[in-house]
Design a protein around this motif. Structure first.
Motif, PDB file in Angstrom:
ATOM      1  N   PHE A 199      79.685  21.460  46.534  1.00  9.60           N
ATOM      2  CA  PHE A 199      80.890  21.674  45.737  1.00  9.60           C
ATOM      3  C   PHE A 199      82.102  21.451  46.624  1.00  9.60           C
ATOM      4  O   PHE A 199      82.043  21.593  47.846  1.00  9.60           O
ATOM      5  CB  PHE A 199      80.910  23.052  45.052  1.00  9.60           C
ATOM      6  N   HIS A 200      83.186  21.044  45.993  1.00  6.80           N
ATOM      7  CA  HIS A 200      84.382  20.591  46.690  1.00  6.80           C
ATOM      8  C   HIS A 200      85.509  21.576  46.403  1.00  6.80           C
ATOM      9  O   HIS A 200      85.942  21.709  45.265  1.00  6.80           O
ATOM     10  CB  HIS A 200      84.712  19.180  46.179  1.00  6.80           C
ATOM     11  N   VAL A 201      85.966  22.247  47.442  1.00  9.65           N
ATOM     12  CA  VAL A 201      87.058  23.207  47.304  1.00  9.65           C
ATOM     13  C   VAL A 201      88.381  22.543  47.651  1.00  9.65           C
ATOM     14  O   VAL A 201      88.497  21.869  48.678  1.00  9.65           O
ATOM     15  CB  VAL A 201      86.843  24.428  48.230  1.00  9.65           C
ATOM     16  N   ARG A 259      93.999  31.454  47.319  1.00  9.03           N
ATOM     17  CA  ARG A 259      94.338  30.233  48.052  1.00  9.03           C
ATOM     18  C   ARG A 259      93.802  28.975  47.368  1.00  9.03           C
ATOM     19  O   ARG A 259      94.263  27.862  47.630  1.00  9.03           O
ATOM     20  CB  ARG A 259      93.777  30.304  49.482  1.00  9.03           C
ATOM     21  N   VAL A 260      92.816  29.151  46.490  1.00 10.04           N
ATOM     22  CA  VAL A 260      92.121  28.009  45.874  1.00 10.04           C
ATOM     23  C   VAL A 260      92.852  27.501  44.644  1.00 10.04           C
ATOM     24  O   VAL A 260      93.213  28.285  43.754  1.00 10.04           O
ATOM     25  CB  VAL A 260      90.673  28.399  45.524  1.00 10.04           C
ATOM     26  N   LYS A 267      89.134  27.385  37.156  1.00 11.87           N
ATOM     27  CA  LYS A 267      89.276  26.617  38.389  1.00 11.87           C
ATOM     28  C   LYS A 267      88.048  25.747  38.680  1.00 11.87           C
ATOM     29  O   LYS A 267      88.128  24.832  39.511  1.00 11.87           O
ATOM     30  CB  LYS A 267      89.495  27.546  39.586  1.00 11.87           C
ATOM     31  N   ILE A 268      86.934  26.024  38.037  1.00 12.30           N
ATOM     32  CA  ILE A 268      85.712  25.247  38.238  1.00 12.30           C
ATOM     33  C   ILE A 268      85.796  24.013  37.352  1.00 12.30           C
ATOM     34  O   ILE A 268      85.749  24.108  36.130  1.00 12.30           O
ATOM     35  CB  ILE A 268      84.449  26.071  37.893  1.00 12.30           C
ATOM     36  N   LYS A 324      95.512  25.240  47.369  1.00 18.75           N
ATOM     37  CA  LYS A 324      96.890  24.999  46.949  1.00 18.75           C
ATOM     38  C   LYS A 324      97.725  24.596  48.163  1.00 18.75           C
ATOM     39  O   LYS A 324      97.363  24.877  49.316  1.00 18.75           O
ATOM     40  CB  LYS A 324      97.479  26.276  46.348  1.00 18.75           C
ATOM     41  N   CYS A 325      98.847  23.963  47.905  1.00 20.03           N
ATOM     42  CA  CYS A 325      99.787  23.708  48.996  1.00 20.03           C
ATOM     43  C   CYS A 325     100.217  25.050  49.580  1.00 20.03           C
ATOM     44  O   CYS A 325     100.610  25.956  48.836  1.00 20.03           O
ATOM     45  CB  CYS A 325     101.018  22.966  48.479  1.00 20.03           C
ATOM     46  N   PRO A 326     100.131  25.218  50.897  1.00 16.53           N
ATOM     47  CA  PRO A 326     100.541  26.489  51.513  1.00 16.53           C
ATOM     48  C   PRO A 326     102.019  26.777  51.281  1.00 16.53           C
ATOM     49  O   PRO A 326     102.834  25.864  51.110  1.00 16.53           O
ATOM     50  CB  PRO A 326     100.252  26.268  53.007  1.00 16.53           C
TER      51      PRO A 326
END
Length: 298
Positions: free
Chosen positions: A216-218, A177-178, A205-206, A221-223
């Protein structure tokens, strides 16, 4: 000030010069989500959000912090992700779970203070402080602070950084999902130091970004099916040139970023270009047209 629906509608229908200056104040004044189907609208830093849900203030493995900000709202996918990650955090020994900072306002949109992004319910800040307690009062949540894992000179991690922090970030980034996770450059550099070739897919992704020494900021993705949501570009794969991001672009953050090269005296090409408008200057005309409907909905 919380706006009534009648007053809000009158503002939206008023003369453009009067109403269009109030985009962040209009969204910041909304106390509850819109009674609509969930939908992130626009981009992470220029949009709004319909049908958001509230992350409960306290759960079995998390607590939402700084409740006075009223920013513990997100898309259903984000709220579920945070609940899932908090359980993982507890299981790997990151205290008792997670302290969760800002997600979004009840209807997203630009904020009167703080973030440029967090506008569509798909961004969330997670504290670097492992929770010892999950029974903090509302007052305690305003007073307690997270811990810095990046040194004051921005070039290295502090003694607060642990293997468990690394594992938590790995678990978060491995979630499909990230989209990406923002951390201090020193954190990414430290993670690269012990990276294996097999880490590439999640490690890319980091992403290093200034201002992330205590959290940290997660970003999700657009669902699937979110037709009004704008995917961020470039992708993390493109930014990492197909690798893990442990390259010269990372080291820029602790070299030229901290000690910019001296100017050669030449005038920059864009010096006379109009100043780019900031999120707190956005008018309703700067946002997707659907955002007026989000504000006006019950």
């Amino acid at each position: 000030m919380i706006l009534t629906r009648a007053l809000l509608l009158s503002l939206l229908l008023a003369a453009p010069v009067q109403a269009e200056k109030l985009a962040n104040r209009l969204f910041g004044a909304m106390a509850a989500p819109s009674a609509q189907d969930s939908m992130p609208i626009g981009s992470y830093a220029r949009g709004c959000a319909a049908g958001m849900v509230e992350l409960p203030e306290t759960g079995p493995t998390w607590q939402a912090m700084r409740l006075s900000r009223n920013r513990n709202f997100g898309q259903p996918q984000m709220v579920q992700f945070l609940m899932d990650l908090s359980a993982t955090a507890r299981d790997i020994g990151f205290g008792r779970g997670l302290y969760i900072g800002d997600i979004s306002q009840p209807r997203g949109g630009p904020m009167t203070s703080g973030h440029a992004s967090h506008q569509i319910g798909l961004d969330a800040d997670i504290w670097m402080l492992p929770p010892r307690r999950l029974d903090l009062s509302a007052a305690e949540r305003e007073e307690i602070s997270s811990i810095p894992v990046r040194s004051a000179d921005q070039r290295s991690v502090t003694e607060n950084w642990t293997r468990t922090h690394r594992e938590l970030l790995k678990q978060a980034a491995s979630d499909p999902r990230v989209d990406r996770i923002f951390v201090a450059a020193a954190v990414k550099i430290e993670m690269c130091r012990t990276a294996k070739r097999s880490d590439k897919k999640w490690l890319q992704k980091i992403r290093p970004v200034a201002g992330h020494e205590t959290h940290f900021h997660v970003r999700l993705k657009c669902p699937k099916g979110a037709r009004l949501c704008e995917t961020q570009s470039p992708t993390v794969d493109a930014l990492s040139k197909g690798g893990d991001g442990c390259d010269e672009t990372l080291m820029w953050w602790v070299t030229d970023y901290l000690d910019p090269p001296k100017s050669d005296g030449k005038k920059p090409r864009d010096e006379d270009a109009p100043r780019k408008k900031g999120p707190r200057e956005f008018t309703m005309a700067d946002l997707p047209r659907q955002c007026k409907g989000v504000l006006a909905a019950d």
